[in-house]
Design a protein around this motif. Structure first.
Motif, mmCIF file in Angstrom:
data_model
loop_
_atom_site.group_PDB
_atom_site.id
_atom_site.type_symbol
_atom_site.label_atom_id
_atom_site.label_comp_id
_atom_site.label_asym_id
_atom_site.label_seq_id
_atom_site.Cartn_x
_atom_site.Cartn_y
_atom_site.Cartn_z
ATOM 1 N N ARG A 53 0.851 -1.199 0.000
ATOM 2 C CA ARG A 53 0.000 0.000 0.000
ATOM 3 C C ARG A 53 0.882 1.242 0.000
ATOM 4 O O ARG A 53 1.872 1.300 0.737
ATOM 5 C CB ARG A 53 -0.908 0.020 1.225
ATOM 6 C CG ARG A 53 -1.818 1.271 1.276
ATOM 7 C CD ARG A 53 -2.879 1.194 2.338
ATOM 8 N NE ARG A 53 -3.768 0.056 2.204
ATOM 9 C CZ ARG A 53 -4.776 -0.049 1.313
ATOM 10 N NH1 ARG A 53 -5.002 0.932 0.465
ATOM 11 N NH2 ARG A 53 -5.529 -1.120 1.304
ATOM 12 N N ILE A 54 0.501 2.225 -0.822
ATOM 13 C CA ILE A 54 1.228 3.499 -0.823
ATOM 14 C C ILE A 54 0.344 4.584 -0.204
ATOM 15 O O ILE A 54 -0.868 4.594 -0.386
ATOM 16 C CB ILE A 54 1.716 3.900 -2.233
ATOM 17 C CG1 ILE A 54 0.581 3.935 -3.260
ATOM 18 C CG2 ILE A 54 2.822 2.951 -2.692
ATOM 19 C CD1 ILE A 54 0.993 4.443 -4.637
ATOM 20 N N ASP A 55 0.983 5.469 0.555
ATOM 21 C CA ASP A 55 0.273 6.555 1.232
ATOM 22 C C ASP A 55 0.430 7.879 0.500
ATOM 23 O O ASP A 55 0.135 8.941 1.058
ATOM 24 C CB ASP A 55 0.808 6.710 2.664
ATOM 25 C CG ASP A 55 0.521 5.487 3.510
ATOM 26 O OD1 ASP A 55 -0.538 4.864 3.297
ATOM 27 O OD2 ASP A 55 1.357 5.146 4.359
ATOM 28 N N ALA B 113 -2.439 7.429 -4.195
ATOM 29 C CA ALA B 113 -2.379 7.192 -2.753
ATOM 30 C C ALA B 113 -3.502 6.254 -2.341
ATOM 31 O O ALA B 113 -4.627 6.352 -2.827
ATOM 32 C CB ALA B 113 -2.495 8.507 -1.996
ATOM 33 N N GLY B 114 -3.170 5.302 -1.451
ATOM 34 C CA GLY B 114 -4.147 4.347 -0.944
ATOM 35 C C GLY B 114 -4.214 3.058 -1.727
ATOM 36 O O GLY B 114 -4.833 2.096 -1.282
ATOM 37 N N ALA B 115 -3.579 3.006 -2.896
ATOM 38 C CA ALA B 115 -3.611 1.799 -3.730
ATOM 39 C C ALA B 115 -2.613 0.755 -3.226
ATOM 40 O O ALA B 115 -1.612 1.082 -2.589
ATOM 41 C CB ALA B 115 -3.299 2.149 -5.183
ATOM 42 N N GLU B 116 -2.893 -0.501 -3.541
ATOM 43 C CA GLU B 116 -1.967 -1.619 -3.323
ATOM 44 C C GLU B 116 -1.236 -1.822 -4.640
ATOM 45 O O GLU B 116 -1.862 -2.211 -5.637
ATOM 46 C CB GLU B 116 -2.736 -2.890 -2.949
ATOM 47 C CG GLU B 116 -3.461 -2.814 -1.631
ATOM 48 C CD GLU B 116 -2.565 -3.166 -0.460
ATOM 49 O OE1 GLU B 116 -1.540 -3.836 -0.668
ATOM 50 O OE2 GLU B 116 -2.903 -2.750 0.666
ATOM 51 N N VAL B 117 0.073 -1.542 -4.679
ATOM 52 C CA VAL B 117 0.819 -1.525 -5.937
ATOM 53 C C VAL B 117 2.063 -2.406 -5.884
ATOM 54 O O VAL B 117 2.593 -2.697 -4.814
ATOM 55 C CB VAL B 117 1.228 -0.082 -6.320
ATOM 56 C CG1 VAL B 117 0.008 0.837 -6.371
ATOM 57 C CG2 VAL B 117 2.277 0.475 -5.370
ATOM 58 N N GLY B 118 2.548 -2.807 -7.047
ATOM 59 C CA GLY B 118 3.792 -3.545 -7.182
ATOM 60 C C GLY B 118 4.149 -3.644 -8.647
ATOM 61 O O GLY B 118 3.327 -3.364 -9.525
ATOM 62 N N ALA C 249 9.488 8.184 -8.617
ATOM 63 C CA ALA C 249 9.417 9.448 -7.882
ATOM 64 C C ALA C 249 8.163 9.468 -7.021
ATOM 65 O O ALA C 249 7.109 8.989 -7.446
ATOM 66 C CB ALA C 249 9.409 10.624 -8.847
ATOM 67 N N TYR C 250 8.326 10.020 -5.804
ATOM 68 C CA TYR C 250 7.169 10.164 -4.919
ATOM 69 C C TYR C 250 7.478 11.197 -3.835
ATOM 70 O O TYR C 250 8.630 11.416 -3.479
ATOM 71 C CB TYR C 250 6.766 8.828 -4.287
ATOM 72 C CG TYR C 250 7.836 8.113 -3.518
ATOM 73 C CD1 TYR C 250 8.002 8.314 -2.162
ATOM 74 C CD2 TYR C 250 8.684 7.214 -4.154
ATOM 75 C CE1 TYR C 250 8.984 7.644 -1.440
ATOM 76 C CE2 TYR C 250 9.666 6.533 -3.455
ATOM 77 C CZ TYR C 250 9.809 6.748 -2.107
ATOM 78 O OH TYR C 250 10.787 6.083 -1.416
#
Length: 116
Positions: free
Chosen positions: A54-56, A89-94, A108-109
């Motif tokens: 998950r990314i915030d 933001a809020g997604a489950e990523v990979g 970049a983030y």
């Protein structure tokens, strides 16, 4: 202004979020004082992956070379050189390397708070 010699930021390591395979990372902005964002390069070796997490914050993956499968909230798409993926933001990523060549990315983030 900070000028960075990328060669000094290069490390061999297992990718984050699962340590799936091996990669080369360029932690380009790690030593920049007061920064509010991260800017990195990573090359995933054959079979390597940044595991689903998950990314915030919003995050951008730019594919420089190779092919891979990027996942966001259970949806997977094939990406290749010339592809940029905007993740929310809020997604489950990979992202996972696929194909014959390593998968080279620019990532970049933003950071939640400036680094002192």
């Amino acid at each position: 202004m900070v000028v960075i010699d990328e060669a000094t930021t290069r490390v061999r390591e297992a990718p984050p979020h699962g340590k799936i395979g091996m990669s080369t990372a360029w932690r380009i902005t790690d030593r920049v004082p007061g920064r509010t964002m991260e800017f990195r390069r990573r090359t995933l070796d054959k079979g390597a992956a940044i595991g689903v997490h998950r990314i915030d914050h919003d995050e951008v993956y730019q594919v420089v070379s190779g092919e891979g499968d990027v996942t966001s909230d259970g949806v997977t798409r094939r990406v290749a050189a010339g592809t940029t993926v905007y993740l929310y933001a809020g997604a489950e990523v990979g992202i996972a390397q696929r194909g014959a060549k390593p998968l080279a990315l620019t990532i970049a983030y933003p950071l939640a708070m400036p680094v002192r």
